[in-house]
Design a protein around this motif. Structure first.
Motif, PDB file in Angstrom:
ATOM      1  N   SER A   1      -4.533   9.297 104.133  1.00 53.74           N
ATOM      2  CA  SER A   1      -5.637   8.521 103.285  1.00 53.74           C
ATOM      3  C   SER A   1      -4.966   7.407 102.374  1.00 53.74           C
ATOM      4  N   LEU A   2      -3.939   7.170 102.202  1.00 50.11           N
ATOM      5  CA  LEU A   2      -3.005   6.877 100.899  1.00 50.11           C
ATOM      6  C   LEU A   2      -3.824   5.563 100.437  1.00 50.11           C
ATOM      7  N   LYS A   3      -3.865   5.386  98.942  1.00 51.76           N
ATOM      8  CA  LYS A   3      -4.365   4.269  98.567  1.00 51.76           C
ATOM      9  C   LYS A   3      -3.725   3.782  97.888  1.00 51.76           C
ATOM     10  N   PRO A   4      -3.932   2.226  97.604  1.00 51.01           N
ATOM     11  CA  PRO A   4      -2.705   1.345  96.415  1.00 51.01           C
ATOM     12  C   PRO A   4      -3.289   2.270  95.659  1.00 51.01           C
ATOM     13  N   GLU A   5      -3.834   2.916  94.835  1.00 51.15           N
ATOM     14  CA  GLU A   5      -3.624   3.296  93.244  1.00 51.15           C
ATOM     15  C   GLU A   5      -2.519   4.797  93.461  1.00 51.15           C
ATOM     16  N   ASP A   6      -2.496   5.049  94.930  1.00 49.90           N
ATOM     17  CA  ASP A   6      -1.421   6.339  94.774  1.00 49.90           C
ATOM     18  C   ASP A   6       0.012   5.527  94.615  1.00 49.90           C
ATOM     19  N   THR A   7       0.721   4.315  94.583  1.00 43.89           N
ATOM     20  CA  THR A   7       1.878   4.374  94.274  1.00 43.89           C
ATOM     21  C   THR A   7       2.507   4.798  92.685  1.00 43.89           C
ATOM     22  N   ALA A   8       2.777   5.394  92.555  1.00 38.18           N
ATOM     23  CA  ALA A   8       4.279   5.865  91.974  1.00 38.18           C
ATOM     24  C   ALA A   8       5.491   7.074  92.419  1.00 38.18           C
ATOM     25  N   ILE A   9       5.799   6.629  91.232  1.00 41.31           N
ATOM     26  CA  ILE A   9       7.172   7.939  91.413  1.00 41.31           C
ATOM     27  C   ILE A   9       6.371   9.404  91.777  1.00 41.31           C
ATOM     28  N   TYR A  10       6.904  10.040  92.289  1.00 39.91           N
ATOM     29  CA  TYR A  10       6.753  11.388  93.109  1.00 39.91           C
ATOM     30  C   TYR A  10       7.276  12.524  92.359  1.00 39.91           C
TER      31      TYR A  10
END
Length: 125
Positions: free
Chosen positions: A85-94
């Motif tokens: 259920s990924l959201k745009p706000e999950d965008t990042a370097i992990y």
């Protein structure tokens, strides 16, 4: 030589899923808690999830609880982060990181010994 290598990132549409892997060499992960972190552009790094050395205890940030699942396979010396259920706000370097002990003690940088180079996750339509 100790290495933590994250993989599995990529571009996914909102609502989609990704599974990140953190594979280690030069260190046996089964004696350490492992944390996942992320850093979005212009933002501070934040702790996402942590798992104890045995895998029996997990912790999640409120922003990902119920959507992300951390797990580990000590036989493969690898830790995973299943992201649904990924959201745009999950965008990042992990990033994954090796904790200082068996248990998760929090997400302060001083609590972690080694860090990977990160894998990019982009959630966009």
């Amino acid at each position: 030589q100790l290495q933590l290598v994250e993989s599995g990132g990529g571009l996914v549409q909102p609502g989609g899923s990704l599974r990140l892997s953190c594979a280690a060499s030069g260190i046996t992960l089964d004696a350490y808690a492992i944390g996942w972190f992320r850093q979005a552009p212009g933002k501070e790094r934040e702790g996402v999830s942590c798992i104890s050395s045995s895998g029996g205890i997990t912790n999640y940030a409120a922003s990902v609880s119920g959507r992300f699942t951390i797990s580990r396979d000590n036989a493969k010396n690898t830790v995973y982060l299943q992201m649904n259920s990924l959201k745009p706000e999950d965008t990042a370097i992990y990033y994954c990181a090796v904790g200082r002990g068996y248990y998760c003690s929090g997400y302060g940088a001083h609590l972690y010994l080694y860090w990977g180079q990160g894998t990019q996750v982009t959630v966009s339509s």
